[in-house]
Design a protein around this motif. Sequence first.
Motif, PDB file in Angstrom:
ATOM      1  N   VAL A  54     -77.155  46.356 -41.928  1.00 57.96           N
ATOM      2  CA  VAL A  54     -76.710  45.010 -41.565  1.00 57.96           C
ATOM      3  C   VAL A  54     -77.817  43.995 -41.844  1.00 57.96           C
ATOM      4  O   VAL A  54     -78.971  44.209 -41.480  1.00 57.96           O
ATOM      5  N   LEU A  55     -77.438  42.909 -42.484  1.00 55.26           N
ATOM      6  CA  LEU A  55     -78.350  41.788 -42.701  1.00 55.26           C
ATOM      7  C   LEU A  55     -78.060  40.639 -41.736  1.00 55.26           C
ATOM      8  O   LEU A  55     -78.970  39.927 -41.329  1.00 55.26           O
ATOM      9  N   GLU A  56     -76.791  40.460 -41.390  1.00 55.35           N
ATOM     10  CA  GLU A  56     -76.419  39.297 -40.564  1.00 55.35           C
ATOM     11  C   GLU A  56     -75.055  39.508 -39.927  1.00 55.35           C
ATOM     12  O   GLU A  56     -74.144  40.035 -40.555  1.00 55.35           O
ATOM     13  N   HIS A  57     -74.931  39.088 -38.662  1.00 54.02           N
ATOM     14  CA  HIS A  57     -73.645  39.092 -37.955  1.00 54.02           C
ATOM     15  C   HIS A  57     -73.302  37.660 -37.547  1.00 54.02           C
ATOM     16  O   HIS A  57     -74.178  36.916 -37.121  1.00 54.02           O
ATOM     17  N   THR A  58     -72.033  37.318 -37.653  1.00 52.03           N
ATOM     18  CA  THR A  58     -71.505  36.078 -37.087  1.00 52.03           C
ATOM     19  C   THR A  58     -70.270  36.472 -36.295  1.00 52.03           C
ATOM     20  O   THR A  58     -69.393  37.170 -36.822  1.00 52.03           O
ATOM     21  N   ILE A  59     -70.224  36.056 -35.028  1.00 50.21           N
ATOM     22  CA  ILE A  59     -69.101  36.479 -34.188  1.00 50.21           C
ATOM     23  C   ILE A  59     -68.642  35.326 -33.303  1.00 50.21           C
ATOM     24  O   ILE A  59     -69.457  34.588 -32.764  1.00 50.21           O
ATOM     25  N   SER A  60     -67.329  35.165 -33.216  1.00 56.43           N
ATOM     26  CA  SER A  60     -66.726  34.147 -32.355  1.00 56.43           C
ATOM     27  C   SER A  60     -65.858  34.849 -31.321  1.00 56.43           C
ATOM     28  O   SER A  60     -64.945  35.603 -31.682  1.00 56.43           O
ATOM     29  N   TYR A  61     -66.171  34.596 -30.063  1.00 52.44           N
ATOM     30  CA  TYR A  61     -65.417  35.176 -28.954  1.00 52.44           C
ATOM     31  C   TYR A  61     -64.349  34.177 -28.546  1.00 52.44           C
ATOM     32  O   TYR A  61     -64.655  33.057 -28.159  1.00 52.44           O
ATOM     33  N   LYS A  62     -63.080  34.582 -28.635  1.00 50.94           N
ATOM     34  CA  LYS A  62     -61.961  33.668 -28.397  1.00 50.94           C
ATOM     35  C   LYS A  62     -61.324  33.829 -27.019  1.00 50.94           C
ATOM     36  O   LYS A  62     -60.962  32.862 -26.387  1.00 50.94           O
ATOM     37  N   ASN A  63     -61.147  35.076 -26.596  1.00 52.23           N
ATOM     38  CA  ASN A  63     -60.470  35.380 -25.337  1.00 52.23           C
ATOM     39  C   ASN A  63     -61.031  36.676 -24.767  1.00 52.23           C
ATOM     40  O   ASN A  63     -61.456  37.542 -25.516  1.00 52.23           O
ATOM     41  N   PRO A  64     -61.001  36.823 -23.435  1.00 49.41           N
ATOM     42  CA  PRO A  64     -61.508  38.056 -22.828  1.00 49.41           C
ATOM     43  C   PRO A  64     -60.479  39.186 -22.907  1.00 49.41           C
ATOM     44  O   PRO A  64     -59.286  38.953 -23.115  1.00 49.41           O
ATOM     45  N   SER A  65     -60.953  40.398 -22.731  1.00 45.80           N
ATOM     46  CA  SER A  65     -60.047  41.535 -22.563  1.00 45.80           C
ATOM     47  C   SER A  65     -60.572  42.395 -21.419  1.00 45.80           C
ATOM     48  O   SER A  65     -61.736  42.273 -21.009  1.00 45.80           O
ATOM     49  N   PHE A  66     -59.701  43.266 -20.943  1.00 50.23           N
ATOM     50  CA  PHE A  66     -59.957  43.965 -19.694  1.00 50.23           C
ATOM     51  C   PHE A  66     -59.657  45.455 -19.810  1.00 50.23           C
ATOM     52  O   PHE A  66     -58.957  45.890 -20.721  1.00 50.23           O
ATOM     53  N   GLU A  67     -60.179  46.209 -18.854  1.00 53.31           N
ATOM     54  CA  GLU A  67     -60.010  47.660 -18.848  1.00 53.31           C
ATOM     55  C   GLU A  67     -58.541  48.051 -18.977  1.00 53.31           C
ATOM     56  O   GLU A  67     -57.664  47.455 -18.353  1.00 53.31           O
ATOM     57  N   GLY A  68     -58.291  49.041 -19.831  1.00 55.30           N
ATOM     58  CA  GLY A  68     -56.949  49.580 -20.002  1.00 55.30           C
ATOM     59  C   GLY A  68     -56.113  48.892 -21.065  1.00 55.30           C
ATOM     60  O   GLY A  68     -55.056  49.420 -21.447  1.00 55.30           O
ATOM     61  N   GLU A  69     -56.544  47.731 -21.535  1.00 56.11           N
ATOM     62  CA  GLU A  69     -55.758  47.030 -22.553  1.00 56.11           C
ATOM     63  C   GLU A  69     -55.853  47.745 -23.901  1.00 56.11           C
ATOM     64  O   GLU A  69     -56.877  48.330 -24.235  1.00 56.11           O
ATOM     65  N   GLU A  70     -54.761  47.668 -24.647  1.00 58.32           N
ATOM     66  CA  GLU A  70     -54.720  48.226 -26.004  1.00 58.32           C
ATOM     67  C   GLU A  70     -55.100  47.114 -26.984  1.00 58.32           C
ATOM     68  O   GLU A  70     -54.509  46.033 -26.969  1.00 58.32           O
TER      69      GLU A  70
END
Length: 129
Positions: A54-70
């Motif tokens: 890996v040289l570089e990561h770009t990440i956008s977090y839009k919404n949360p998720s929770f235990e048990g979700e698919e």
Amino acid sequence: MKIFSENITVPASAIDENSHVNNITYLKWCIDVAEKHWLSTAPKQFQESHFWVVLEHTISYKNPSFEGEELRVETWVTLAEGVKSERSYKITRISDNKVLVNAKTVWCYVELESQRPARITEEIRALFL
């Protein structure tokens, strides 16, 4: 665009002190699905002679998720030139199709024996693009 995907169930170990999936876990899932894509698609000769860093990561977090979700973790290669490849990711919650994460990673193709960057061959490009 050749999309590779896998479905996962959010385990308890992914949950942070805020009761949702830890941000680092999303990044790990992206890297894991990229590695699975490589291993399921690239011929053994390339897997045994080359690897990716890996040289570089770009990440956008839009919404949360929770235990048990698919969740569905998708990845696809958007660019492969010279020694570098760009890969995109999307993580969605299957129940409502809500996007949780969009991400990109720039990878460098490396020859195992020399430990030096290697040109991405047309054969590899054709498999992923």
